[in-house]
Motif scaffolding. Sequence first.
Motif, PDB file in Angstrom:
ATOM      1  N   GLU A 150       0.799  -1.213   0.000  1.00  0.00           N
ATOM      2  CA  GLU A 150       0.000   0.000   0.000  1.00  0.00           C
ATOM      3  C   GLU A 150       0.839   1.275   0.000  1.00  0.00           C
ATOM      4  O   GLU A 150       0.322   2.352  -0.312  1.00  0.00           O
ATOM      5  N   THR A 151       2.122   1.180   0.342  1.00  0.00           N
ATOM      6  CA  THR A 151       2.992   2.362   0.345  1.00  0.00           C
ATOM      7  C   THR A 151       3.821   2.479  -0.935  1.00  0.00           C
ATOM      8  O   THR A 151       4.565   3.438  -1.098  1.00  0.00           O
ATOM      9  N   LEU A 152       3.692   1.523  -1.849  1.00  0.00           N
ATOM     10  CA  LEU A 152       4.506   1.492  -3.061  1.00  0.00           C
ATOM     11  C   LEU A 152       4.182   2.689  -3.959  1.00  0.00           C
ATOM     12  O   LEU A 152       3.024   2.951  -4.275  1.00  0.00           O
ATOM     13  N   GLN A 153       5.241   3.386  -4.400  1.00  0.00           N
ATOM     14  CA  GLN A 153       5.083   4.542  -5.277  1.00  0.00           C
ATOM     15  C   GLN A 153       5.649   4.294  -6.672  1.00  0.00           C
ATOM     16  O   GLN A 153       5.151   4.844  -7.652  1.00  0.00           O
ATOM     17  N   PHE A 154       6.693   3.471  -6.763  1.00  0.00           N
ATOM     18  CA  PHE A 154       7.347   3.220  -8.042  1.00  0.00           C
ATOM     19  C   PHE A 154       7.507   1.707  -8.236  1.00  0.00           C
ATOM     20  O   PHE A 154       8.109   1.033  -7.404  1.00  0.00           O
ATOM     21  N   LEU A 155       6.977   1.200  -9.354  1.00  0.00           N
ATOM     22  CA  LEU A 155       7.073  -0.221  -9.680  1.00  0.00           C
ATOM     23  C   LEU A 155       7.686  -0.349 -11.072  1.00  0.00           C
ATOM     24  O   LEU A 155       7.069   0.028 -12.069  1.00  0.00           O
ATOM     25  N   ILE A 156       8.919  -0.880 -11.135  1.00  0.00           N
ATOM     26  CA  ILE A 156       9.667  -0.978 -12.380  1.00  0.00           C
ATOM     27  C   ILE A 156       9.754  -2.452 -12.779  1.00  0.00           C
ATOM     28  O   ILE A 156      10.442  -3.245 -12.123  1.00  0.00           O
ATOM     29  N   LEU A 157       9.070  -2.805 -13.865  1.00  0.00           N
ATOM     30  CA  LEU A 157       8.986  -4.191 -14.322  1.00  0.00           C
ATOM     31  C   LEU A 157       9.540  -4.363 -15.732  1.00  0.00           C
ATOM     32  O   LEU A 157       9.326  -5.400 -16.364  1.00  0.00           O
ATOM     33  N   ALA A 158      10.256  -3.392 -16.237  1.00  0.00           N
ATOM     34  CA  ALA A 158      10.699  -3.385 -17.629  1.00  0.00           C
ATOM     35  C   ALA A 158      11.592  -4.580 -17.957  1.00  0.00           C
ATOM     36  O   ALA A 158      12.275  -5.129 -17.096  1.00  0.00           O
ATOM     37  N   ARG A 159      11.529  -4.996 -19.211  1.00  0.00           N
ATOM     38  CA  ARG A 159      12.413  -6.019 -19.780  1.00  0.00           C
ATOM     39  C   ARG A 159      12.288  -7.365 -19.050  1.00  0.00           C
ATOM     40  O   ARG A 159      13.252  -7.954 -18.640  1.00  0.00           O
ATOM     41  N   ASN A 160      11.053  -7.814 -18.918  1.00  0.00           N
ATOM     42  CA  ASN A 160      10.800  -9.152 -18.400  1.00  0.00           C
ATOM     43  C   ASN A 160       9.982  -9.930 -19.432  1.00  0.00           C
ATOM     44  O   ASN A 160      10.009  -9.601 -20.618  1.00  0.00           O
ATOM     45  N   ASP A 167      -4.758  -8.297 -11.288  1.00  0.00           N
ATOM     46  CA  ASP A 167      -5.788  -7.344 -10.859  1.00  0.00           C
ATOM     47  C   ASP A 167      -5.458  -6.746  -9.499  1.00  0.00           C
ATOM     48  O   ASP A 167      -5.855  -5.613  -9.193  1.00  0.00           O
ATOM     49  N   GLN A 168      -4.722  -7.505  -8.699  1.00  0.00           N
ATOM     50  CA  GLN A 168      -4.423  -7.045  -7.335  1.00  0.00           C
ATOM     51  C   GLN A 168      -3.562  -5.783  -7.297  1.00  0.00           C
ATOM     52  O   GLN A 168      -3.457  -5.149  -6.246  1.00  0.00           O
ATOM     53  N   LEU A 169      -2.956  -5.414  -8.418  1.00  0.00           N
ATOM     54  CA  LEU A 169      -2.177  -4.175  -8.441  1.00  0.00           C
ATOM     55  C   LEU A 169      -3.012  -2.967  -8.036  1.00  0.00           C
ATOM     56  O   LEU A 169      -2.478  -1.943  -7.610  1.00  0.00           O
ATOM     57  N   SER A 170      -4.311  -3.089  -8.184  1.00  0.00           N
ATOM     58  CA  SER A 170      -5.194  -1.983  -7.814  1.00  0.00           C
ATOM     59  C   SER A 170      -5.104  -1.649  -6.333  1.00  0.00           C
ATOM     60  O   SER A 170      -5.499  -0.564  -5.909  1.00  0.00           O
ATOM     61  N   GLY A 171      -4.559  -2.570  -5.536  1.00  0.00           N
ATOM     62  CA  GLY A 171      -4.395  -2.322  -4.111  1.00  0.00           C
ATOM     63  C   GLY A 171      -3.235  -1.412  -3.772  1.00  0.00           C
ATOM     64  O   GLY A 171      -3.121  -0.950  -2.628  1.00  0.00           O
ATOM     65  N   CYS A 172      -2.374  -1.132  -4.741  1.00  0.00           N
ATOM     66  CA  CYS A 172      -1.220  -0.245  -4.510  1.00  0.00           C
ATOM     67  C   CYS A 172      -1.683   1.203  -4.622  1.00  0.00           C
ATOM     68  O   CYS A 172      -1.403   1.907  -5.610  1.00  0.00           O
ATOM     69  N   ALA A 173      -2.391   1.649  -3.615  1.00  0.00           N
ATOM     70  CA  ALA A 173      -3.123   2.916  -3.684  1.00  0.00           C
ATOM     71  C   ALA A 173      -2.239   4.149  -3.882  1.00  0.00           C
ATOM     72  O   ALA A 173      -2.709   5.166  -4.399  1.00  0.00           O
ATOM     73  N   ARG A 174      -0.968   4.066  -3.521  1.00  0.00           N
ATOM     74  CA  ARG A 174      -0.091   5.234  -3.638  1.00  0.00           C
ATOM     75  C   ARG A 174       0.815   5.181  -4.872  1.00  0.00           C
ATOM     76  O   ARG A 174       1.694   6.030  -5.043  1.00  0.00           O
ATOM     77  N   LEU A 175       0.595   4.206  -5.733  1.00  0.00           N
ATOM     78  CA  LEU A 175       1.467   4.033  -6.895  1.00  0.00           C
ATOM     79  C   LEU A 175       1.388   5.249  -7.822  1.00  0.00           C
ATOM     80  O   LEU A 175       0.304   5.662  -8.230  1.00  0.00           O
ATOM     81  N   GLU A 176       2.572   5.795  -8.162  1.00  0.00           N
ATOM     82  CA  GLU A 176       2.660   6.956  -9.038  1.00  0.00           C
ATOM     83  C   GLU A 176       3.252   6.609 -10.404  1.00  0.00           C
ATOM     84  O   GLU A 176       2.942   7.260 -11.398  1.00  0.00           O
ATOM     85  N   GLU A 177       4.115   5.600 -10.451  1.00  0.00           N
ATOM     86  CA  GLU A 177       4.750   5.231 -11.721  1.00  0.00           C
ATOM     87  C   GLU A 177       4.759   3.718 -11.882  1.00  0.00           C
ATOM     88  O   GLU A 177       5.203   2.990 -10.997  1.00  0.00           O
ATOM     89  N   LEU A 178       4.270   3.265 -13.030  1.00  0.00           N
ATOM     90  CA  LEU A 178       4.294   1.849 -13.383  1.00  0.00           C
ATOM     91  C   LEU A 178       4.998   1.715 -14.728  1.00  0.00           C
ATOM     92  O   LEU A 178       4.492   2.173 -15.752  1.00  0.00           O
ATOM     93  N   ASP A 179       6.171   1.110 -14.715  1.00  0.00           N
ATOM     94  CA  ASP A 179       6.971   0.938 -15.928  1.00  0.00           C
ATOM     95  C   ASP A 179       7.029  -0.544 -16.261  1.00  0.00           C
ATOM     96  O   ASP A 179       7.703  -1.314 -15.582  1.00  0.00           O
ATOM     97  N   ALA A 180       6.284  -0.937 -17.295  1.00  0.00           N
ATOM     98  CA  ALA A 180       6.251  -2.339 -17.715  1.00  0.00           C
ATOM     99  C   ALA A 180       6.661  -2.469 -19.176  1.00  0.00           C
ATOM    100  O   ALA A 180       6.220  -3.384 -19.875  1.00  0.00           O
ATOM    101  N   GLN A 181       7.504  -1.583 -19.645  1.00  0.00           N
ATOM    102  CA  GLN A 181       7.920  -1.631 -21.044  1.00  0.00           C
ATOM    103  C   GLN A 181       8.774  -2.871 -21.321  1.00  0.00           C
ATOM    104  O   GLN A 181       9.428  -3.402 -20.438  1.00  0.00           O
ATOM    105  N   GLY A 182       8.708  -3.336 -22.571  1.00  0.00           N
ATOM    106  CA  GLY A 182       9.542  -4.465 -22.970  1.00  0.00           C
ATOM    107  C   GLY A 182       9.100  -5.792 -22.398  1.00  0.00           C
ATOM    108  O   GLY A 182       9.936  -6.611 -22.008  1.00  0.00           O
ATOM    109  N   ASN A 183       7.778  -6.045 -22.319  1.00  0.00           N
ATOM    110  CA  ASN A 183       7.261  -7.326 -21.868  1.00  0.00           C
ATOM    111  C   ASN A 183       6.409  -7.956 -22.978  1.00  0.00           C
ATOM    112  O   ASN A 183       6.587  -7.640 -24.147  1.00  0.00           O
TER     113      ASN A 183
END
Length: 282
Positions: A150-160, A167-183
Amino acid sequence: MGNCCMPQGGGQGEDQRKRPYVQMKQQETWAKTGIVGLREQGIKELPAALVDCGASLRVIDASHNRITSLPSFLATLGGLQRLVLAGNALSGCGLPPGACTGLASLKILVLDDNQLSDLPPDLGSLTKLEKLSVAGNRLRELPGSVGQLETLQFLILARNLLEQLPDQLSGCARLEELDAQGNELAVLPPSLGDLKKLKTLNVDNNKVLSVPQEILFGCVSLQTLSLHGCPIKPDDLQETPGFKEFDERRKSKYNKVIAGGALLGNKGLDEGVDREVSPPRR
């Protein structure tokens, strides 16, 4: 005639005698400052001496080494706030059993460019985590417990190798940046629309054909949506309900940057998608 068995001029024997002293002083420095800097040291494991520093440790940076696994004592470092292990050879889920529960103070976890195939199932136990970066691994899915961050602000998942986002990502209420490029993402879950603080969503170089209207309507802070390298058509995106509202936020951000005097070169306002370029007329 000198003794050939004696080290000459500060040789290897002298270095060996000094080594315990150097290690002791290093350990004292770690305990005093709370910072362990081991970047590019060629080490294959974290030093066992770290366990003696206990809860005083706040930062461990052992990037760009040859570490293949992490010790069980990692879970005892309850004061650790930043753990950076990018550019090693960690496999599996990376962290030893119980580490997520033990690292109760961890705010930043960077595991980029390893060989991770999974993330710990109890990832959600990192209740103070603000940044999780696992770019450049072999992840095919994320555990549902990621939604407990719930405190997560930056989630970097690139190049996987991710084919979907939970769907559970919706629980990361404070998320400001989601980087999932290159998947390998073909769809985006509508549940991402619950992320009211999300400002940047980067899914460049995936297989995305459309963006759910729930994201365009629901992500009321979204200002950057990047879909370069995806097969989505610009006209289809612009006709999606909610695009107008998103576009107004995007243009507002651009105008503020211009008003602030920032230089954007010749790019101007990035549409976030690729348009097919017609061949030149003859």
